[in-house]
Design a protein around this motif. Structure first.
Motif, mmCIF file in Angstrom:
data_model
loop_
_atom_site.group_PDB
_atom_site.id
_atom_site.type_symbol
_atom_site.label_atom_id
_atom_site.label_comp_id
_atom_site.label_asym_id
_atom_site.label_seq_id
_atom_site.Cartn_x
_atom_site.Cartn_y
_atom_site.Cartn_z
ATOM 1 N N LYS A 164 0.830 -1.206 0.000
ATOM 2 C CA LYS A 164 0.000 0.000 0.000
ATOM 3 C C LYS A 164 0.861 1.251 0.000
ATOM 4 C CE LYS A 164 -4.262 -1.633 2.039
ATOM 5 N NZ LYS A 164 -5.136 -1.593 3.209
ATOM 6 N N ARG A 167 2.363 1.790 -3.448
ATOM 7 C CA ARG A 167 1.410 2.369 -4.398
ATOM 8 C C ARG A 167 1.150 3.835 -4.063
ATOM 9 N NH1 ARG A 167 -4.220 3.059 -4.776
ATOM 10 N NH2 ARG A 167 -5.008 2.848 -6.892
ATOM 11 N N LEU A 185 1.057 -13.464 -14.420
ATOM 12 C CA LEU A 185 0.150 -12.365 -14.683
ATOM 13 C C LEU A 185 -0.968 -12.304 -13.654
ATOM 14 C CD1 LEU A 185 -0.584 -10.103 -16.574
ATOM 15 C CD2 LEU A 185 -1.866 -11.714 -17.925
ATOM 16 N N GLN A 191 -4.874 -8.801 -7.966
ATOM 17 C CA GLN A 191 -6.314 -8.955 -7.943
ATOM 18 C C GLN A 191 -6.985 -7.732 -7.340
ATOM 19 O OE1 GLN A 191 -7.365 -12.688 -6.270
ATOM 20 N NE2 GLN A 191 -6.398 -13.815 -7.942
ATOM 21 N N TYR A 192 -8.280 -7.697 -7.493
ATOM 22 C CA TYR A 192 -9.023 -6.496 -7.178
ATOM 23 C C TYR A 192 -8.758 -5.960 -5.775
ATOM 24 C CZ TYR A 192 -12.838 -3.210 -6.748
ATOM 25 O OH TYR A 192 -13.566 -2.081 -6.552
ATOM 26 N N GLU A 193 -8.704 -6.822 -4.801
ATOM 27 C CA GLU A 193 -8.581 -6.333 -3.431
ATOM 28 C C GLU A 193 -7.176 -5.802 -3.177
ATOM 29 O OE1 GLU A 193 -9.078 -10.026 -3.580
ATOM 30 O OE2 GLU A 193 -10.908 -9.334 -4.534
ATOM 31 N N GLU A 194 -6.250 -6.139 -4.054
ATOM 32 C CA GLU A 194 -4.863 -5.794 -3.802
ATOM 33 C C GLU A 194 -4.506 -4.438 -4.400
ATOM 34 O OE1 GLU A 194 -3.033 -7.624 -1.829
ATOM 35 O OE2 GLU A 194 -4.691 -9.041 -1.633
ATOM 36 N N PRO A 195 -3.568 -3.751 -3.762
ATOM 37 C CA PRO A 195 -3.250 -2.391 -4.192
ATOM 38 C C PRO A 195 -2.836 -2.283 -5.663
ATOM 39 C CG PRO A 195 -2.183 -2.876 -2.111
ATOM 40 C CD PRO A 195 -2.816 -4.150 -2.565
ATOM 41 N N TYR A 197 -3.802 -3.849 -8.247
ATOM 42 C CA TYR A 197 -4.786 -4.297 -9.217
ATOM 43 C C TYR A 197 -4.808 -3.352 -10.417
ATOM 44 C CZ TYR A 197 -9.477 -4.891 -11.140
ATOM 45 O OH TYR A 197 -10.544 -5.072 -11.971
ATOM 46 N N GLU A 198 -4.518 -3.865 -11.577
ATOM 47 C CA GLU A 198 -4.562 -3.102 -12.820
ATOM 48 C C GLU A 198 -3.776 -1.794 -12.759
ATOM 49 O OE1 GLU A 198 -8.403 -3.232 -14.654
ATOM 50 O OE2 GLU A 198 -7.780 -5.286 -14.996
ATOM 51 N N PHE A 199 -2.692 -1.825 -12.067
ATOM 52 C CA PHE A 199 -1.902 -0.615 -11.914
ATOM 53 C C PHE A 199 -0.917 -0.449 -13.072
ATOM 54 C CE2 PHE A 199 1.477 1.983 -9.988
ATOM 55 C CZ PHE A 199 0.711 3.022 -9.490
ATOM 56 N N PHE A 200 -0.558 -1.582 -13.657
ATOM 57 C CA PHE A 200 0.471 -1.551 -14.705
ATOM 58 C C PHE A 200 -0.111 -1.764 -16.088
ATOM 59 C CE2 PHE A 200 2.688 -2.748 -10.881
ATOM 60 C CZ PHE A 200 3.835 -1.992 -10.953
ATOM 61 N N SER A 201 0.606 -1.268 -17.059
ATOM 62 C CA SER A 201 0.286 -1.652 -18.419
ATOM 63 C C SER A 201 1.060 -2.935 -18.691
ATOM 64 C CB SER A 201 0.716 -0.553 -19.378
ATOM 65 O OG SER A 201 0.505 -0.970 -20.695
ATOM 66 N N THR B 25 -2.950 3.558 -18.254
ATOM 67 C CA THR B 25 -3.766 2.538 -17.605
ATOM 68 C C THR B 25 -3.112 2.203 -16.286
ATOM 69 O OG1 THR B 25 -2.546 0.851 -18.801
ATOM 70 C CG2 THR B 25 -4.640 1.506 -19.725
ATOM 71 N N GLY B 26 -3.818 2.448 -15.220
ATOM 72 C CA GLY B 26 -3.285 2.113 -13.907
ATOM 73 C C GLY B 26 -3.213 3.337 -13.024
ATOM 74 N N ARG B 61 -11.433 1.778 -10.589
ATOM 75 C CA ARG B 61 -11.192 1.924 -12.024
ATOM 76 C C ARG B 61 -12.177 2.844 -12.724
ATOM 77 N NH1 ARG B 61 -6.788 0.334 -11.323
ATOM 78 N NH2 ARG B 61 -6.717 2.441 -12.013
ATOM 79 N N GLU B 87 -3.465 5.481 1.816
ATOM 80 C CA GLU B 87 -3.804 4.083 2.086
ATOM 81 C C GLU B 87 -2.845 3.354 3.021
ATOM 82 O OE1 GLU B 87 -3.204 1.381 -1.429
ATOM 83 O OE2 GLU B 87 -2.856 3.303 -2.425
ATOM 84 N N TYR B 276 -11.409 4.058 -17.889
ATOM 85 C CA TYR B 276 -10.351 3.049 -17.849
ATOM 86 C C TYR B 276 -10.458 2.090 -19.029
ATOM 87 C CZ TYR B 276 -7.566 -0.947 -16.430
ATOM 88 O OH TYR B 276 -6.667 -1.971 -16.414
#
Lengths: 778, 409
Positions: A164, A167, A185, A191-195, A197-201, B25-26, B61, B87, B276
């Motif tokens: 956290k 991030r 990957l 995953q969603y609950e994790e900081p 989540y979808e942070f990277f390209s 993205t992100g 997102r 956070e 997003y």
């Protein structure tokens, strides 16, 4: 040639890295153009390269580092730190920042020291403080940081509690761009609950394309002054493609394989393969090692199948719940280790994506059971060598077989025997040559039967009206061969499966067997297309295909056109007797047709037997003759007329003596026990297994059970005989019994031989009933 | 477009220099990567002007952080807006310490410190250097009361402070986990006190987070009284025109071009127009084109990019979890069953849904669950008597998560 795969980009200078970076250009461009364009004052795009070990992640990271270091535009405002080698000590976020601070200081951006003691046990606060001092140092030098983190997934795992904060720092400040490398990957920290989540390209490193591979190799060839590489690319484009497929386009594996290929000529078979496998071991060991044990288990069991399987099949092997196995497969698919293929219906099929990795698992992790299955080895050889290469390899193996150690020779021999690139004759020859050196029964058993034996077995099934089993038996032969097609055609025809019969006959026809056109004709008759059938018959008559007139005659006979029928029958008779001799293929095809014809009309077989006999096909001829008493009479005539029986590939002396012995049986003449001994002994010594089996079968057929028992008890060759013809021994024991099936188990014979033995017994009994009138005994 | 020559292995290869769109993205989108929706900003400042405190609600997102960062940059005169992702705060102490230090630091940047210097010194909190930086004196202190005092102290200033606290629910959860319920309730009380005391009227709090604040507060207190004064601002998906504006903005100067028709096709494909998803699809289509060295996007390329996104296996686990967390067992089962049916069969009839509800017997009326839960929360969209998935990405994920096994109605 310098071993190119030993070579590590990490140890090169920036200029060297830039010069030697030739593939993955797109992926590189994508990131570097963003670095060049974006001043890091607004949103910062962070990246992760995802790909298997050896897919080029580290090389890409190193290339980006080199660019930042050497481009005057970039170096002015950026500083790159690549923590690829020094990750062992990082297990908290503060360790990461500490390492970064040290690196920065080395690059003359000195970072103030922060004493951790001040923060007591609060390492998070310490990490934050470290970050702020780094920020301060960067600001002072008017620089931003490009942080290259290989194995970023592992870093996330180890700094779990600080994710956290990590991030938060990346969001609140604009000092750092992260570019990571990861083999995974869908790990939980994304995953969603994790900081994160979808942070990277995410940029996936897929298999190298054909062009990329070519480009890479051409570069290596020039760079290392290794013309053989370039030559190889030009001479073997097919093989290059095979290697690409085999290695799933992973650069490191490919280079490994190609390098060995170039040095191949002085290496031998299985040993050579072992060497290749050894070379790949470090990469694969690591790939396997990062997986949790449960995933390893699933992967391993999957690899033992070699081919793609359904979840259900895998569940049975790993003994875990289907849901669990599915979930783990999904993970392996995400890691690009396993690929999901569309199966029939809703079910998907799974298999290891990189075939060479699969091979490695089998060879290094498999138990004896897995190693004994050689379909993977066959598949490997077929991919490794193209058709031409495999034939060359076959010849080499045949040439060296006599001096080779059996244990070492058998996996390769077995793999080759199953290869569709060999011809049926080559396959049979290899089987017979191998049987000459295979000492132990165990090794021999692992080889398939010769095509002759397979066909005979199929005919046994056919006689037992088990046509499906007969077809299955024939299909166990991998090689494409007209004999196989003809037999499958005949059997399908007998099953009234005219569509398939047509397919098989057509295949045989395409292979140049003209007589197969008659099969095509009768198949069309079966389907009900008389016009097409007739057209084929006519065509065959025009080409002078043997038997075609006979079929035409029969057809006209069936529609009561006696005049036309008569015309064709007489044509047939004339032509047939004019026929001089046939070549080997002609004879083989003939015999096939005779078999089939016999099923339709026994008597019309007679004239063909003459032709087959004089054309030198004694064993097939005589082996079939005895089934009908009338035919036996005919056979005796042949014998009495002193028709010579030349043998094609058998040694004349032994074969002749054997045939004469059997002729005596046919004539109900006395046979000499001593002669039988000597013929058999010689046949065993020369490893003429076919002949041995044939002789014993004939003896049993003619009620010589006691003699057969004596042969098996012979102190000199009894044991060897048992090795060669075990089923016949069991058959001799049970042939007179009322219920052989029942007794079979009572006597404790091997269950896996039961079906074959019982078929054999029923065949012998059937033949006896035809040959000898009821109640007649010898 | 620029043409460049790369030189390697003694060959000259002419390659086109590809310029990618400004996608992100992100990380939160800013500047040219962000599409400002004026009505959100206007609504926000209106509320702030009216003395309201605000709660941004939207799942992850959707772009909350981007909106807040933009609000920070575009605040009106006489306002100091402070955005911070908080956070990592693990307990009440860290939380208030952060707010306190953040406030002091930003006030310093705003040139307000001179007035506060004496106060800071008298409380031996820190020294103000001539360049306006504060050197904090490390010492154990009660940051909660210091913060309240500081806010009071600046009350006389003609300056309104707006603190935008990102990921606050996470922090509340940590306080609950580490300090216990009492501290969590106390934190909420303190924040409520700030909002309701006239002395603090120049101080506005804005909360946002990817886990629902209501959800965490309910765990802390059982009731939502402690936050029911917050004005919720809902951030919705983009409408198609906005999505197009965003695409045009991101494509500025890029090699890739998109015709109006293909853009419509792409938006239809994305369907659920989260910024997003728009960014992601643009990023992927760019990769597809770049590989082919083709500048004009086709519908086929859109399909390829869509496959790429699906293949990367985004995790929509939270969409499933939200149902089981907030609904009764039978209601959740019904909703999941419904989603599974609509995922596999877009033609699924309402009549069948009724039949299914008779079978499952949810506690709530089936139509209410469809319209008030699944449609309202963005799972499904309603078209006449039919429902379909809002997001094709979610639909693909759902299909894999719940295979069409045992659907016999």
């Amino acid at each position: 040639m310098r071993p190119i795969t030993y070579y590590q980009m990490a140890n090169l200078s920036d200029e060297e890295v830039k010069e030697q970076f030739v593939v993955r250009m797109d992926e590189y461009d994508q990131v570097i153009s963003e670095i060049e364009r974006d001043r890091m004052t607004g949103s910062i795009q962070h990246y992760v390269f995802v790909g298997q070990r050896g897919s080029g992640k580290s090389t890409l990271l190193r290339r980006i580092q080199a660019e930042v270091n050497t481009s005057s535009k970039l170096a002015k405002r950026l500083i790159a730190i690549n923590l690829s080698e020094e990750q062992a000590g990082i297990y908290r976020l503060c360790d990461l920042w500490d390492r970064v601070a040290q690196e920065l200081t080395l690059q003359s951006v000195s970072v103030e020291e922060v004493s951790w003691e001040v923060y007591g046990n609060d390492m998070t606060a310490y990490a934050k403080a470290l970050y702020l001092t780094i920020q301060k140092a960067l600001k002072k030098h008017k620089k931003k940081l490009v942080l290259l983190l290989d194995n970023i997934d592992r870093i996330f795992e180890t700094i779990k509690g600080d994710q956290k904060l990590f991030r938060e720092l990346l969001i609140n400040y604009k000092d750092v761009r992260i570019i990571g490398g990861s083999t995974r990957l869908s790990e939980h920290h994304w995953q969603y609950e994790e900081p994160f989540y979808e942070f990277f390209s995410i940029i996936r490193l897929e298999a190298l394309t054909r062009e990329e591979l070519r480009e890479l190799l051409e570069f290596w060839s020039e760079f290392f002054s290794e013309p053989s590489l370039k030559e190889f690319i030009e001479r073997h484009p097919g093989r290059l493609e095979s290697i690409r497929i085999l290695s799933d386009g992973m650069p490191r594996t490919m280079l490994n394989l190609i390098e060995l290929l170039i040095h191949e000529p002085d290496k031998k078979g299985y040993e050579y393969l072992r060497q290749i496998v050894d070379r790949a071991t470090p990469i694969y060991q690591e790939r396997l090692g990062i997986l949790p044990p449960a995933l390893q288990k699933v992967l391993l069991e999957l690899s033992f199948f070699w081919d793609a399987v359904k979840v259900k099949e895998l569940v049975a092997a790993v003994k875990m719940e289907s849901k669990t196995v599915s979930a783990m497969l999904k993970q392996l698919v995400d890691m690009q280790i396993v690929e999901k293929l569309k199966g029939q219906g809703r079910n998907h099929m799974y298999r290891l994506k990189e075939r060479f990795f699969n091979l490695w698992l089998l060879m290094t992790q498999g138990g004896p059971k897995q190693k004994n299955q050689v379909k993977w080895l066959t598949a490997f050889l077929e991919t490794w060598y193209d058709e031409e290469g495999l034939k060359v390899y076959y010849k080499k193996l045949i040439g060296e077989l006599a001096e080779m150690d059996v244990q070492k020779a058998w996996p390769m021999a077995k793999a080759l025997v199953h290869s569709r690139y060999l011809s049926l004759d080559e396959r049979d020859y290899l089987i017979s040559e191998f049987s000459k050196i295979s000492g132990t029964a165990h090794l021999k058993m692992s080889m398939p039967e010769s095509s002759n034996e397979v066909f005979t077995e199929a005919l046994l099934y056919a006689h037992g009206k088990n046509l499906e089993k007969a077809i299955e038996t024939i299909e166990s032969i991998e090689q494409n061969d007209f004999r196989k097609n003809l037999l499958l055609g005949l059997l399908s025809y007998q099953r009234s499966d005219f569509e398939n019969a047509l397919v098989e006959f057509s295949k045989a026809f395409e292979l140049g067997v003209e007589i197969a056109e008659l099969g095509i004709g009768v198949s069309y008759l079966g389907i009900g297309d008389t016009t097409t059938a007739l057209a084929h018959f006519k065509n065959a008559v025009e080409k002078g295909v043997p038997l075609s007139e006979l079929l035409m005659g029969r057809y006209y006979n069936s529609i009561h056109n006696t005049s036309k029928a008569g015309k064709y029958f007489s044509l047939f008779a004339t032509k047939f007797y004019q026929a001089g001799h046939l070549d080997q293929i002609g004879v083989d095809a003939y015999i096939m047709v005779i078999e089939w014809w016999y099923a339709l009309d026994e008597k019309s077989l007679l004239p063909f037997l003459d032709v087959a006999a004089v054309s030198g096909y004694p064993s097939a001829l005589i082996d079939r003759l005895y089934v009908d008493y009338e035919l036996r009479q005919r056979q005796l005539e042949i014998q009495n007329n002193d028709i010579e029986l030349p043998a094609l590939d058998y040694q004349i002396g032994l074969k002749d003596r054997c045939i004469l012995l059997i002729m005596r049986l046919w004539k109900n003449e006395e046979i000499s026990v001593d002669q039988t001994y000597s013929i058999l002994e010689e046949a065993i010594t020369q490893r003429e297994t076919l002949m041995v089996n044939w002789l014993i079968k004939q003896l049993l057929l003619h009620y010589q059970v006691d003699l057969v028992r004596l042969l098996y008890e012979n102190p000199k060759f009894g044991n060897k005989l048992m090795d060669i013809a075990r089923t016949l021994f069991i058959a001799s024991d049970l042939i007179e019994s009322k219920d052989p099936s029942d007794e079979y188990e009572g006597k404790g014979y091997a269950p896996e031989l039961k079906e074959t033995t019982l078929n054999l017994i029923s065949f012998i009994r059937y033949s006896r009933s035809k040959l000898y009138r009821k109640n007649e005994s010898k | 477009m620029i043409l460049l020559c790369y030189h390697y292995s003694n060959e000259f290869v002419v390659k086109m220099r590809w310029v990618s769109p400004h996608t992100i993205t992100g990380s939160p989108a800013e500047n040219e990567k962000y599409l400002r929706r004026e009505y959100i900003n206007e609504e926000f400042w209106e509320y702030v002007g009216a003395g309201k405190h605000i709660l941004f609600t939207a799942p992850r997102r959707i772009g909350k952080s981007s909106v807040m960062k933009d609000l920070e940059k575009t605040c009106p005169d006489g306002v100091l807006a402070i955005y911070e992702d908080i956070e990592s705060d693990k307990n009440q102490h860290e939380f208030f310490k952060r707010l306190f230090e953040l406030l002091v630091e930003r006030l310093g940047k705003k040139g307000k410190l001179k007035r506060l210097a004496g106060w800071l010194k008298s409380k031996s909190i820190g020294e103000v250097s001539p360049d306006g930086r504060v050197k904090f004196i490390e010492k154990q202190r009660d940051y909660k009361s210091e913060l309240l005092e500081l806010i009071k102290e600046m009350g006389s200033e003609q300056l309104k402070v707006v603190m935008l606290l990102d990921e606050f629910p996470d922090v509340l959860q940590s306080i609950l986990d580490n300090d216990g319920k009492k501290a969590a309730v106390d934190t909420l009380h303190t924040l409520r006190e700030i909002r309701h005391t006239s002395e603090f009227k120049n101080f506005t709090l804005v909360f946002a987070g990817s886990i629902g604040l209501e959800h965490v507060v309910a765990k802390v207190d059982g009731r939502l009284k402690l936050i029911n004064d917050l004005e919720p601002i809902q951030i919705d998906q983009l409408d198609p025109e906005e999505a197009k504006d965003l695409i045009h903005q991101l494509l500025e100067g890029a090699s890739m071009t998109i015709s109006e028709e293909v853009m419509d096709y792409m938006l239809e494909k994305i369907n659920y127009l989260l910024p997003y998803f728009v960014q992601l699809m643009l990023d992927k289509t760019n990769r597809v084109l770049r590989k082919k060295r083709q500048t004009e996007l086709t519908e086929e390329d859109v399909d390829t990019a869509f496959e790429l996104v699906v293949k990367e296996g985004r995790n929509f686990g939270d969409w499933e979890k939200r149902l089981t967390d907030y609904l009764s067992k039978m209601d959740a089962e019904f909703c999941i069953g419904m989603l599974t049916r609509y995922a596999h069969d877009p033609e699924y009839l309402l009549q069948k849904a009724l039949n299914y509800s008779v079978k499952v017997k949810p506690d709530t009326h089936y139509k209410e669950l469809l319209d008030d839960v699944l449609v309202k929360d963005g799972y499904l969209a309603r078209e006449g008597q039919k429902y379909r998935f809002q997001s094709p990405f979610l639909r693909e994920w759902w299909k894999v998560r719940y295979p069409a096994i045992g659907i016999d109605d």
